[in-house]
Design a protein around this motif. Structure first.
Motif, PDB file in Angstrom:
ATOM      1  N   TYR A  97      40.454  46.284  43.679  1.00  0.00           N
ATOM      2  CA  TYR A  97      39.669  45.085  43.440  1.00  0.00           C
ATOM      3  C   TYR A  97      40.194  44.356  42.219  1.00  0.00           C
ATOM      4  CZ  TYR A  97      37.082  47.669  39.798  1.00  0.00           C
ATOM      5  OH  TYR A  97      36.731  48.400  38.693  1.00  0.00           O
ATOM      6  N   THR A  98      39.919  43.078  42.192  1.00  0.00           N
ATOM      7  CA  THR A  98      40.184  42.232  41.042  1.00  0.00           C
ATOM      8  C   THR A  98      38.899  41.452  40.781  1.00  0.00           C
ATOM      9  OG1 THR A  98      42.505  41.994  41.659  1.00  0.00           O
ATOM     10  CG2 THR A  98      41.624  40.390  40.095  1.00  0.00           C
ATOM     11  N   ASP A  99      38.365  41.601  39.583  1.00  0.00           N
ATOM     12  CA  ASP A  99      37.163  40.870  39.181  1.00  0.00           C
ATOM     13  C   ASP A  99      37.515  39.952  38.027  1.00  0.00           C
ATOM     14  OD1 ASP A  99      35.637  42.275  41.025  1.00  0.00           O
ATOM     15  OD2 ASP A  99      34.912  43.724  39.555  1.00  0.00           O
ATOM     16  N   CYS A 100      36.970  38.756  38.040  1.00  0.00           N
ATOM     17  CA  CYS A 100      37.165  37.799  36.959  1.00  0.00           C
ATOM     18  C   CYS A 100      35.830  37.595  36.242  1.00  0.00           C
ATOM     19  CB  CYS A 100      37.663  36.467  37.508  1.00  0.00           C
ATOM     20  SG  CYS A 100      39.275  36.590  38.312  1.00  0.00           S
ATOM     21  N   TRP A 101      35.912  37.611  34.935  1.00  0.00           N
ATOM     22  CA  TRP A 101      34.738  37.484  34.073  1.00  0.00           C
ATOM     23  C   TRP A 101      34.923  36.307  33.132  1.00  0.00           C
ATOM     24  CZ3 TRP A 101      30.628  41.085  34.208  1.00  0.00           C
ATOM     25  CH2 TRP A 101      30.820  42.166  35.072  1.00  0.00           C
ATOM     26  N   ALA A 102      33.847  35.606  32.837  1.00  0.00           N
ATOM     27  CA  ALA A 102      33.892  34.500  31.882  1.00  0.00           C
ATOM     28  C   ALA A 102      32.741  34.671  30.888  1.00  0.00           C
ATOM     29  CB  ALA A 102      33.759  33.161  32.604  1.00  0.00           C
ATOM     30  N   ARG A 103      33.038  34.360  29.635  1.00  0.00           N
ATOM     31  CA  ARG A 103      31.979  34.395  28.626  1.00  0.00           C
ATOM     32  C   ARG A 103      31.241  33.066  28.713  1.00  0.00           C
ATOM     33  NH1 ARG A 103      33.326  37.328  23.822  1.00  0.00           N
ATOM     34  NH2 ARG A 103      35.306  36.238  23.952  1.00  0.00           N
ATOM     35  N   GLN A 104      29.961  33.151  29.061  1.00  0.00           N
ATOM     36  CA  GLN A 104      29.129  31.962  29.197  1.00  0.00           C
ATOM     37  C   GLN A 104      27.928  32.125  28.287  1.00  0.00           C
ATOM     38  OE1 GLN A 104      28.234  31.562  33.392  1.00  0.00           O
ATOM     39  NE2 GLN A 104      30.354  31.072  33.900  1.00  0.00           N
ATOM     40  N   ASN A 105      27.753  31.185  27.374  1.00  0.00           N
ATOM     41  CA  ASN A 105      26.664  31.251  26.398  1.00  0.00           C
ATOM     42  C   ASN A 105      26.662  32.590  25.657  1.00  0.00           C
ATOM     43  OD1 ASN A 105      25.690  28.640  27.126  1.00  0.00           O
ATOM     44  ND2 ASN A 105      24.684  29.552  28.903  1.00  0.00           N
ATOM     45  N   GLY A 106      27.859  33.054  25.309  1.00  0.00           N
ATOM     46  CA  GLY A 106      27.998  34.282  24.523  1.00  0.00           C
ATOM     47  C   GLY A 106      27.885  35.571  25.313  1.00  0.00           C
ATOM     48  N   LYS A 107      27.775  35.484  26.635  1.00  0.00           N
ATOM     49  CA  LYS A 107      27.570  36.668  27.477  1.00  0.00           C
ATOM     50  C   LYS A 107      28.648  36.733  28.549  1.00  0.00           C
ATOM     51  CE  LYS A 107      23.932  38.655  30.381  1.00  0.00           C
ATOM     52  NZ  LYS A 107      22.600  38.460  30.924  1.00  0.00           N
ATOM     53  N   TRP A 108      29.247  37.922  28.754  1.00  0.00           N
ATOM     54  CA  TRP A 108      30.238  38.095  29.819  1.00  0.00           C
ATOM     55  C   TRP A 108      29.521  38.170  31.164  1.00  0.00           C
ATOM     56  CZ3 TRP A 108      35.214  37.309  29.256  1.00  0.00           C
ATOM     57  CH2 TRP A 108      35.812  37.491  28.019  1.00  0.00           C
ATOM     58  N   LEU A 109      29.953  37.334  32.113  1.00  0.00           N
ATOM     59  CA  LEU A 109      29.393  37.325  33.468  1.00  0.00           C
ATOM     60  C   LEU A 109      30.531  37.339  34.482  1.00  0.00           C
ATOM     61  CD1 LEU A 109      26.640  34.578  33.043  1.00  0.00           C
ATOM     62  CD2 LEU A 109      26.290  37.050  33.151  1.00  0.00           C
ATOM     63  N   ALA A 110      30.324  38.057  35.584  1.00  0.00           N
ATOM     64  CA  ALA A 110      31.308  38.075  36.663  1.00  0.00           C
ATOM     65  C   ALA A 110      31.251  36.741  37.386  1.00  0.00           C
ATOM     66  CB  ALA A 110      31.019  39.216  37.618  1.00  0.00           C
ATOM     67  N   VAL A 111      32.416  36.104  37.534  1.00  0.00           N
ATOM     68  CA  VAL A 111      32.466  34.808  38.220  1.00  0.00           C
ATOM     69  C   VAL A 111      33.162  34.900  39.568  1.00  0.00           C
ATOM     70  CG1 VAL A 111      32.315  33.447  36.098  1.00  0.00           C
ATOM     71  CG2 VAL A 111      34.559  34.100  36.979  1.00  0.00           C
ATOM     72  N   SER A 112      33.962  35.973  39.767  1.00  0.00           N
ATOM     73  CA  SER A 112      34.709  36.092  41.007  1.00  0.00           C
ATOM     74  C   SER A 112      35.102  37.551  41.236  1.00  0.00           C
ATOM     75  CB  SER A 112      35.971  35.231  40.924  1.00  0.00           C
ATOM     76  OG  SER A 112      36.746  35.357  42.086  1.00  0.00           O
ATOM     77  N   ALA A 113      35.175  37.918  42.504  1.00  0.00           N
ATOM     78  CA  ALA A 113      35.613  39.261  42.871  1.00  0.00           C
ATOM     79  C   ALA A 113      36.447  39.175  44.152  1.00  0.00           C
ATOM     80  CB  ALA A 113      34.421  40.183  43.092  1.00  0.00           C
ATOM     81  N   HIS A 114      37.413  40.067  44.246  1.00  0.00           N
ATOM     82  CA  HIS A 114      38.241  40.171  45.450  1.00  0.00           C
ATOM     83  C   HIS A 114      38.405  41.659  45.741  1.00  0.00           C
ATOM     84  CE1 HIS A 114      41.918  40.171  47.908  1.00  0.00           C
ATOM     85  NE2 HIS A 114      41.387  39.077  48.402  1.00  0.00           N
ATOM     86  N   VAL A 115      37.997  42.090  46.917  1.00  0.00           N
ATOM     87  CA  VAL A 115      38.007  43.513  47.267  1.00  0.00           C
ATOM     88  C   VAL A 115      38.950  43.733  48.450  1.00  0.00           C
ATOM     89  CG1 VAL A 115      36.573  45.471  47.957  1.00  0.00           C
ATOM     90  CG2 VAL A 115      35.584  43.644  46.542  1.00  0.00           C
ATOM     91  N   ALA A 116      39.801  44.749  48.329  1.00  0.00           N
ATOM     92  CA  ALA A 116      40.728  45.107  49.405  1.00  0.00           C
ATOM     93  C   ALA A 116      40.588  46.593  49.709  1.00  0.00           C
ATOM     94  CB  ALA A 116      42.167  44.795  49.003  1.00  0.00           C
ATOM     95  N   ARG A 117      40.589  46.940  50.987  1.00  0.00           N
ATOM     96  CA  ARG A 117      40.531  48.339  51.402  1.00  0.00           C
ATOM     97  C   ARG A 117      41.629  48.605  52.398  1.00  0.00           C
ATOM     98  NH1 ARG A 117      34.426  47.843  52.069  1.00  0.00           N
ATOM     99  NH2 ARG A 117      33.756  48.109  49.959  1.00  0.00           N
TER     100      ARG A 117
END
Length: 117
Positions: A97-117
């Motif tokens: 998997y690849t997850d993308c995180w962004a700091r928004q208003n001082g807090k890390w939040l997941a903005v995108s995910a890509h899952v492969a099996r």
């Protein structure tokens, strides 16, 4: 940067644990409002659909992340990892998997995910 790395390491663990445990409540806390996920079947789901699919009990056991690479690029981070787990058929298997995180208003939040099996 060490504080961010520690926080993202914990968030990554929470994310993986939330998949295994169908923890919609925790996902609701750590997903950005504009979150999207590309599923293994190549479907793209928005936050609401992701939370809905998370509520469905999983048929895998022992999900864990391995070979985790966290790249912090200012207020943006990318997490790459391999997963291992026991499939519904009882066989050991793995994915990535690849997850993308962004700091928004001082807090890390997941903005995108890509899952492969």
């Amino acid at each position: 940067m060490s504080k961010d790395l520690d926080e993202l390491t914990k968030l990554n663990k929470d994310y993986v644990d939330s998949v295994q445990n169908c923890d919609v409540k925790r996902f609701d806390e750590i997903l950005a409002q504009d979150f999207y996920c590309t599923n293994p079947d190549k479907s793209l789901v928005d936050r609401a659909a992701f939370l809905k699919q998370t509520a469905i009990p999983v048929k895998i056991k022992g999900l864990k992340a391995e070979d985790v690479k966290i790249r912090i690029l200012g207020d943006f981070a990318i997490i790459h990892a391999q997963t291992s787990y026991t499939g519904a058929d009882g066989q050991p298997t793995h994915g990535r998997y690849t997850d993308c995180w962004a700091r928004q208003n001082g807090k890390w939040l997941a903005v995108s995910a890509h899952v492969a099996r």
